[in-house]
Scaffold this active site. Structure first.
Site, PDB file in Angstrom:
ATOM      1  N   GLN A 100      35.866  44.076  70.693  1.00 43.19           N
ATOM      2  CA  GLN A 100      35.910  43.780  72.040  1.00 43.19           C
ATOM      3  C   GLN A 100      34.527  43.353  72.643  1.00 43.19           C
ATOM      4  O   GLN A 100      33.959  44.041  72.740  1.00 43.19           O
ATOM      5  CB  GLN A 100      36.834  44.616  73.110  1.00 43.19           C
ATOM      6  CG  GLN A 100      37.024  44.154  74.545  1.00 43.19           C
ATOM      7  CD  GLN A 100      37.365  45.134  75.484  1.00 43.19           C
ATOM      8  OE1 GLN A 100      36.727  45.942  76.000  1.00 43.19           O
ATOM      9  NE2 GLN A 100      38.723  44.913  76.196  1.00 43.19           N
ATOM     10  N   TYR A 169      35.232  43.191  85.121  1.00 49.27           N
ATOM     11  CA  TYR A 169      33.991  42.845  84.331  1.00 49.27           C
ATOM     12  C   TYR A 169      33.918  41.182  84.532  1.00 49.27           C
ATOM     13  O   TYR A 169      34.549  40.777  85.380  1.00 49.27           O
ATOM     14  CB  TYR A 169      33.977  43.388  82.965  1.00 49.27           C
ATOM     15  CG  TYR A 169      33.973  44.853  82.916  1.00 49.27           C
ATOM     16  CD1 TYR A 169      32.982  45.566  83.443  1.00 49.27           C
ATOM     17  CD2 TYR A 169      35.220  45.689  82.410  1.00 49.27           C
ATOM     18  CE1 TYR A 169      33.015  46.971  83.275  1.00 49.27           C
ATOM     19  CE2 TYR A 169      35.496  46.927  82.459  1.00 49.27           C
ATOM     20  CZ  TYR A 169      34.139  47.594  82.735  1.00 49.27           C
ATOM     21  OH  TYR A 169      34.119  48.913  82.943  1.00 49.27           O
ATOM     22  N   ARG A 225      48.705  49.776  92.400  1.00 48.29           N
ATOM     23  CA  ARG A 225      48.945  50.970  93.123  1.00 48.29           C
ATOM     24  C   ARG A 225      47.919  52.117  92.508  1.00 48.29           C
ATOM     25  O   ARG A 225      47.934  52.275  91.148  1.00 48.29           O
ATOM     26  CB  ARG A 225      50.403  51.338  92.583  1.00 48.29           C
ATOM     27  CG  ARG A 225      50.726  52.579  93.423  1.00 48.29           C
ATOM     28  CD  ARG A 225      52.442  52.883  93.249  1.00 48.29           C
ATOM     29  NE  ARG A 225      52.706  53.395  91.738  1.00 48.29           N
ATOM     30  CZ  ARG A 225      52.680  54.296  91.453  1.00 48.29           C
ATOM     31  NH1 ARG A 225      52.098  55.409  91.875  1.00 48.29           N
ATOM     32  NH2 ARG A 225      52.907  54.651  90.052  1.00 48.29           N
ATOM     33  N   CYS A 350      39.506  62.647  79.239  1.00 40.39           N
ATOM     34  CA  CYS A 350      39.094  62.264  77.941  1.00 40.39           C
ATOM     35  C   CYS A 350      37.667  61.484  78.384  1.00 40.39           C
ATOM     36  O   CYS A 350      36.766  61.366  77.341  1.00 40.39           O
ATOM     37  CB  CYS A 350      39.954  61.206  77.282  1.00 40.39           C
ATOM     38  SG  CYS A 350      41.133  60.279  78.273  1.00 40.39           S
ATOM     39  N   CYS A 363      42.391  67.966  77.206  1.00 36.44           N
ATOM     40  CA  CYS A 363      43.601  68.618  78.010  1.00 36.44           C
ATOM     41  C   CYS A 363      44.029  69.779  77.089  1.00 36.44           C
ATOM     42  O   CYS A 363      44.110  69.883  75.800  1.00 36.44           O
ATOM     43  CB  CYS A 363      44.888  67.716  78.075  1.00 36.44           C
ATOM     44  SG  CYS A 363      44.312  66.529  79.315  1.00 36.44           S
TER      45      CYS A 363
HETATM   46  C1  LIG Z   1      38.091  56.792  78.169  1.00 34.50           C
HETATM   47  C2  LIG Z   1      38.635  55.380  78.399  1.00 34.50           C
HETATM   48  C3  LIG Z   1      38.102  54.421  77.883  1.00 34.50           C
HETATM   49  C4  LIG Z   1      38.244  52.985  78.263  1.00 34.50           C
HETATM   50  N1  LIG Z   1      37.568  51.970  77.818  1.00 34.50           N
HETATM   51  C5  LIG Z   1      38.060  50.519  77.776  1.00 34.50           C
HETATM   52  C6  LIG Z   1      37.353  49.676  77.333  1.00 34.50           C
HETATM   53  O1  LIG Z   1      36.236  49.592  76.669  1.00 34.50           O
HETATM   54  N2  LIG Z   1      37.781  48.128  77.236  1.00 34.50           N
HETATM   55  C7  LIG Z   1      39.053  48.068  77.827  1.00 34.50           C
HETATM   56  O2  LIG Z   1      39.593  46.931  77.920  1.00 34.50           O
HETATM   57  N3  LIG Z   1      39.891  49.135  78.549  1.00 34.50           N
HETATM   58  C8  LIG Z   1      39.412  50.432  78.390  1.00 34.50           C
HETATM   59  N4  LIG Z   1      40.134  51.333  78.786  1.00 34.50           N
HETATM   60  C9  LIG Z   1      41.295  51.166  79.425  1.00 34.50           C
HETATM   61  C10 LIG Z   1      42.471  51.197  78.232  1.00 34.50           C
HETATM   62  O3  LIG Z   1      42.064  50.174  77.243  1.00 34.50           O
HETATM   63  C11 LIG Z   1      43.843  51.148  78.843  1.00 34.50           C
HETATM   64  O4  LIG Z   1      43.936  49.613  79.505  1.00 34.50           O
HETATM   65  C12 LIG Z   1      44.326  52.060  79.831  1.00 34.50           C
HETATM   66  O5  LIG Z   1      43.632  53.180  79.592  1.00 34.50           O
HETATM   67  C13 LIG Z   1      45.872  51.998  80.021  1.00 34.50           C
HETATM   68  O6  LIG Z   1      46.256  52.430  78.845  1.00 34.50           O
HETATM   69  P1  LIG Z   1      46.832  54.093  78.378  1.00 34.50           P
HETATM   70  O7  LIG Z   1      47.764  54.492  79.322  1.00 34.50           O
HETATM   71  O8  LIG Z   1      47.557  53.722  76.960  1.00 34.50           O
HETATM   72  O9  LIG Z   1      45.480  54.807  78.451  1.00 34.50           O
HETATM   73  C14 LIG Z   1      39.527  52.727  78.780  1.00 34.50           C
HETATM   74  C15 LIG Z   1      40.085  53.777  79.342  1.00 34.50           C
HETATM   75  C16 LIG Z   1      39.999  55.035  79.101  1.00 34.50           C
HETATM   76  C17 LIG Z   1      40.827  56.206  79.345  1.00 34.50           C
END
Ligand SMILES: Cc1cc2nc3c(=O)[nH]c(=O)nc-3n(C[C@H](O)[C@H](O)[C@H](O)COP(=O)(O)O)c2cc1C
Length: 369
Positions: A100, A169, A225, A350, A363
């Site tokens: 990415q 971004y 939201r 996290c 957690c």
């Molecule tokens: C610790 C952390 C780091 C993340 N880093 C990125 C990232 O580098 N690029 C990105 O597009 N989204 C990033 N996200 C967002 C996640 O890819 C994802 O879109 C979001 O957490 C929702 O998915 P989930 O409910 O499965 O966590 C990050 C989220 C977390 C919690």
């Protein structure tokens, strides 16, 4: 009917199942952006754990777009060797990995970029510091940086590239009328605001060759939201982002991961029941109306039941998971063996608290064994 464990494809890339590890900034790099050994170990665990595709944490294409400390870099040829070590670890474990690539624009930490740039001058509550509008020469230089980064990703052995077009971004900043107030050909109406993305796609394809899989994570709405106000009420709307999605195939992209929100608002907290899950599903449906490209849905996927329902309904072709794979990197294997639900409670603990920590599930409810 699409089973979670049936093969799928993204452009010319074949994937063994429908579970994707959504990009996750691991914070496992040194000051120059070189990945530390912990990153290869993490990716090896993810690949061995059965995920169909790993999407790397965002990699900065230019030092001026480094979002935060310990972010991994892809801004210079000197990093190719270290990145290929990470890729090799994935391939040795039978996995696949996409890079990415990102530029933070206005959303860079003051620790990494003291004078950030943006499509136009911007000051906002959710930003750490004001950002300055880019000159045309700077825009063209950043587009070249994306192209070189994509070329390096291919040289390092990554199976695909994902453009980060979400979460506030730089690509998202150009698309959004909240952050892009330019009146020249890089701003104004949606065609102008899309020009930056269109030119990045074209430059990336020239740099990687036409067959290399390039896809995008797209934030389809800025205001979501959330408990934390971002103040972005007049940002990118669903109607406009549907028009963006409709153009992606003509830009040469081979898939779209659907997301929304600015910064951390994309990671909604307290997902406890099936009704809380898949919180961007409406956005995936809106995307489906206007594109034939494969769609990945991210955001709150936790149970096998909801993941399969999303796939069977046709709302998405892949489900993409971030926090559940921090908690249990082998969740796909566990689900294949009968586990119904991720142990993740979406408490957002996290994120690292100190340097050298890296992402980890903190957690107390984390499942063991
Ligand atoms: C610790 C952390 C780091 C993340 N880093 C990125 C990232 O580098 N690029 C990105 O597009 N989204 C990033 N996200 C967002 C996640 O890819 C994802 O879109 C979001 O957490 C929702 O998915 P989930 O409910 O499965 O966590 C990050 C989220 C977390 C919690």
């Amino acid at each position: 009917m699409t089973d979670l464990f049936s093969p799928g494809s993204l452009g010319r890339l074949s994937l063994p199942n429908r579970i994707v590890r959504s990009a996750t900034a691991e914070r496992m790099a040194d000051d120059e952006g070189r990945p530390r050994p912990a990153l290869a170990q993490l990716y090896q665990a993810l690949a061995s754990g059965g995920v169909g595709l790993i999407i790397s944490g965002h990699l900065y294409v230019d030092p001026g777009g480094k979002c935060h400390p310990e972010m991994t870099g892809i801004y210079d040829d000197k990093l190719i060797g270290d990145l290929s070590t990470v890729v090799d670890a994935v391939h040795a474990a039978g996995g696949r990995v996409a890079a990415q690539i990102n530029h933070g624009g206005a959303q860079c930490s003051s620790e990494t970029v003291p004078e950030p740039v943006a499509p136009s001058d911007i000051t906002a509550d959710y930003l750490q510091q004001p950002a300055r509008g880019m000159t045309e020469a700077e825009i063209l230089q950043v587009i070249r940086a994306y192209a070189h980064a994509a070329r390096r990703a291919r040289q390092a052995g990554f199976d695909a590239v994902q453009l980060h077009g979400a979460h506030g971004y730089l690509i998202n900043q150009f698309l959004s009328p909240f952050t892009n107030r330019r009146s020249d050909s890089w701003g104004g109406d949606l065609t102008g605001r899309m020009r930056f993305l269109r030119e990045i796609c074209s430059a990336v394809q020239d740099a990687t060759g036409p067959d290399y899989p390039v896809f995008i994570k797209l934030g389809m709405v800025d205001a979501v939201r959330t408990a934390v106000a971002t103040g972005v009420e007049d940002g990118l709307t669903l109607e406009e982002s549907q028009s963006v999605v409709a153009e992606l195939e003509s830009m040469g992209l081979c898939g779209v991961e659907v997301s929304g929100g600015i910064g951390n608002t994309s990671s909604r907290m307290r997902i406890r029941n099936p009704e809380d899950e898949a919180y961007f599903r409406d956005l995936a449906r809106a995307a489906r109306e206007v594109t034939r490209l494969p769609i990945m849905l991210v955001g709150g996927l936790r149970s096998r039941q909801v993941m399969e329902d999303v796939l069977e309904s046709g709302d998405a072709d892949f489900v993409s998971l971030c926090r559940p794979l921090i908690s249990e990197p082998d969740l796909p294997r566990r689900m294949e063996a009968g586990q119904e639900r991720s142990a993740c409670i979406s408490a957002n603990r996290c994120w690292p608290q100190a340097p050298n920590e890296g992402i980890a599930c903190r957690c107390t409810v984390q499942r063991s064994g």
